[in-house]
Design a protein around this motif. Structure first.
Motif, PDB file in Angstrom:
ATOM      1  N   LEU A 140       9.778   5.423 -13.472  1.00 31.91           N
ATOM      2  CA  LEU A 140      10.106   6.815 -13.171  1.00 31.91           C
ATOM      3  C   LEU A 140      11.000   6.980 -11.944  1.00 31.91           C
ATOM      4  CD1 LEU A 140       6.582   8.380 -13.793  1.00 31.91           C
ATOM      5  CD2 LEU A 140       8.507   8.233 -15.376  1.00 31.91           C
ATOM      6  N   CYS A 141      10.880   6.080 -10.960  1.00 27.63           N
ATOM      7  CA  CYS A 141      11.582   6.222  -9.684  1.00 27.63           C
ATOM      8  C   CYS A 141      12.676   5.188  -9.456  1.00 27.63           C
ATOM      9  CB  CYS A 141      10.596   6.114  -8.521  1.00 27.63           C
ATOM     10  SG  CYS A 141       9.237   7.282  -8.595  1.00 27.63           S
ATOM     11  N   GLY A 142      12.712   4.147 -10.266  1.00 27.73           N
ATOM     12  CA  GLY A 142      13.662   3.063 -10.038  1.00 27.73           C
ATOM     13  C   GLY A 142      13.067   2.015  -9.104  1.00 27.73           C
ATOM     14  N   PRO A 143      13.875   1.059  -8.642  1.00 22.65           N
ATOM     15  CA  PRO A 143      13.378  -0.003  -7.766  1.00 22.65           C
ATOM     16  C   PRO A 143      12.851   0.561  -6.445  1.00 22.65           C
ATOM     17  CG  PRO A 143      15.536  -0.572  -8.657  1.00 22.65           C
ATOM     18  CD  PRO A 143      15.279   0.867  -9.003  1.00 22.65           C
ATOM     19  N   ARG A 144      11.623   0.201  -6.122  1.00 29.02           N
ATOM     20  CA  ARG A 144      10.983   0.705  -4.897  1.00 29.02           C
ATOM     21  C   ARG A 144      10.330  -0.458  -4.162  1.00 29.02           C
ATOM     22  NH1 ARG A 144      13.165   5.124  -3.809  1.00 29.02           N
ATOM     23  NH2 ARG A 144      11.401   5.670  -2.510  1.00 29.02           N
TER      24      ARG A 144
ATOM     25  N   ARG B 124       5.612  -1.770  -0.554  1.00 32.45           N
ATOM     26  CA  ARG B 124       4.685  -1.006   0.294  1.00 32.45           C
ATOM     27  C   ARG B 124       4.335   0.372  -0.275  1.00 32.45           C
ATOM     28  NH1 ARG B 124       8.089  -1.963   5.629  1.00 32.45           N
ATOM     29  NH2 ARG B 124       9.662  -1.686   4.031  1.00 32.45           N
ATOM     30  N   GLU B 125       5.068   0.838  -1.272  1.00 31.16           N
ATOM     31  CA  GLU B 125       4.756   2.126  -1.895  1.00 31.16           C
ATOM     32  C   GLU B 125       3.643   2.020  -2.936  1.00 31.16           C
ATOM     33  OE1 GLU B 125       8.079   4.227  -3.507  1.00 31.16           O
ATOM     34  OE2 GLU B 125       9.247   4.079  -1.654  1.00 31.16           O
ATOM     35  N   PHE B 126       3.253   0.795  -3.278  1.00 33.04           N
ATOM     36  CA  PHE B 126       2.306   0.555  -4.370  1.00 33.04           C
ATOM     37  C   PHE B 126       0.994  -0.032  -3.857  1.00 33.04           C
ATOM     38  CE2 PHE B 126       6.593   0.285  -5.979  1.00 33.04           C
ATOM     39  CZ  PHE B 126       6.544   0.938  -7.188  1.00 33.04           C
ATOM     40  N   SER B 127      -0.045   0.154  -4.641  1.00 33.90           N
ATOM     41  CA  SER B 127      -1.343  -0.467  -4.369  1.00 33.90           C
ATOM     42  C   SER B 127      -1.772  -1.253  -5.592  1.00 33.90           C
ATOM     43  CB  SER B 127      -2.406   0.597  -4.076  1.00 33.90           C
ATOM     44  OG  SER B 127      -2.067   1.343  -2.940  1.00 33.90           O
ATOM     45  N   PRO B 128      -2.023  -2.563  -5.440  1.00 33.70           N
ATOM     46  CA  PRO B 128      -2.516  -3.334  -6.583  1.00 33.70           C
ATOM     47  C   PRO B 128      -3.975  -2.969  -6.857  1.00 33.70           C
ATOM     48  CG  PRO B 128      -2.405  -4.717  -4.630  1.00 33.70           C
ATOM     49  CD  PRO B 128      -1.830  -3.382  -4.251  1.00 33.70           C
TER      50      PRO B 128
ATOM     51  N   ALA C 233       2.478   6.094  -3.070  1.00 38.78           N
ATOM     52  CA  ALA C 233       3.404   6.685  -2.099  1.00 38.78           C
ATOM     53  C   ALA C 233       4.666   7.182  -2.785  1.00 38.78           C
ATOM     54  CB  ALA C 233       3.756   5.662  -1.022  1.00 38.78           C
ATOM     55  N   GLY C 234       4.637   7.238  -4.103  1.00 33.09           N
ATOM     56  CA  GLY C 234       5.799   7.692  -4.871  1.00 33.09           C
ATOM     57  C   GLY C 234       5.377   8.733  -5.886  1.00 33.09           C
ATOM     58  N   CYS C 235       5.613   8.440  -7.151  1.00 33.43           N
ATOM     59  CA  CYS C 235       5.369   9.396  -8.229  1.00 33.43           C
ATOM     60  C   CYS C 235       3.903   9.496  -8.652  1.00 33.43           C
ATOM     61  CB  CYS C 235       6.230   9.039  -9.437  1.00 33.43           C
ATOM     62  SG  CYS C 235       5.863   7.405 -10.128  1.00 33.43           S
ATOM     63  N   GLY C 236       3.055   8.577  -8.187  1.00 34.42           N
ATOM     64  CA  GLY C 236       1.637   8.609  -8.556  1.00 34.42           C
ATOM     65  C   GLY C 236       1.325   7.986  -9.898  1.00 34.42           C
ATOM     66  N   ALA C 237       2.298   7.322 -10.493  1.00 38.63           N
ATOM     67  CA  ALA C 237       2.102   6.721 -11.817  1.00 38.63           C
ATOM     68  C   ALA C 237       1.269   5.444 -11.728  1.00 38.63           C
ATOM     69  CB  ALA C 237       3.459   6.401 -12.446  1.00 38.63           C
TER      70      ALA C 237
END
Length: 88
Positions: free
Chosen positions: A7-11, A14-18, A59-63
Motif C-alpha cells: 500500500l505504501c511502497g518501500p519503507r 523501523r515502521e514495522f513490527s514482526p 507506523a504506516g498504513c496499519g496493514a
C-alpha cells in the motif's frame, strides 16, 4: 532493510513490527483435538532460510502483511496483504 509495503511502497524496517510465523493464520477449528492445538501453539519450525512471517505496518498504513524473507541473508523475497482468506 526495506520492506515493500503493497500500500505504501518501500519503507524502512523501523515502521514495522514482526509478529511471528505466518503459520498462526492457519488456526485450528474450535472443535479441533487437543493434539492439533498443541501442535499449533507449541510446535513451530525455526528455519535458517526462506520463511513466511506476519508483520504489522504500525507506523504506516496499519496493514497486516505476510513477508517472505530469508532469515540468513535478510533478503525480502515477497510481501502480500493478509486477506483473511485461508491460504492453500
Amino acid at each position: 532493510m526495506l520492506i515493500p509495503c503493497p500500500l505504501c511502497g518501500p519503507r524502512d524496517l523501523r515502521e514495522f513490527s514482526p509478529r511471528g510465523a505466518a503459520v498462526t493464520l492457519e488456526r485450528p477449528d474450535a472443535e479441533a483435538l487437543p493434539e492439533e492445538w498443541h501442535a499449533y501453539l507449541h510446535l513451530r519450525d525455526n528455519p535458517a532460510g526462506a520463511t513466511r512471517e506476519l508483520w504489522w505496518h504500525g507506523a504506516g498504513c496499519g496493514a497486516w502483511l505476510i513477508v517472505e524473507r530469508n532469515t540468513v541473508t535478510h533478503e525480502v523475497i515477497g510481501v502480500s496483504l493478509v486477506t483473511g482468506e485461508p491460504e492453500q
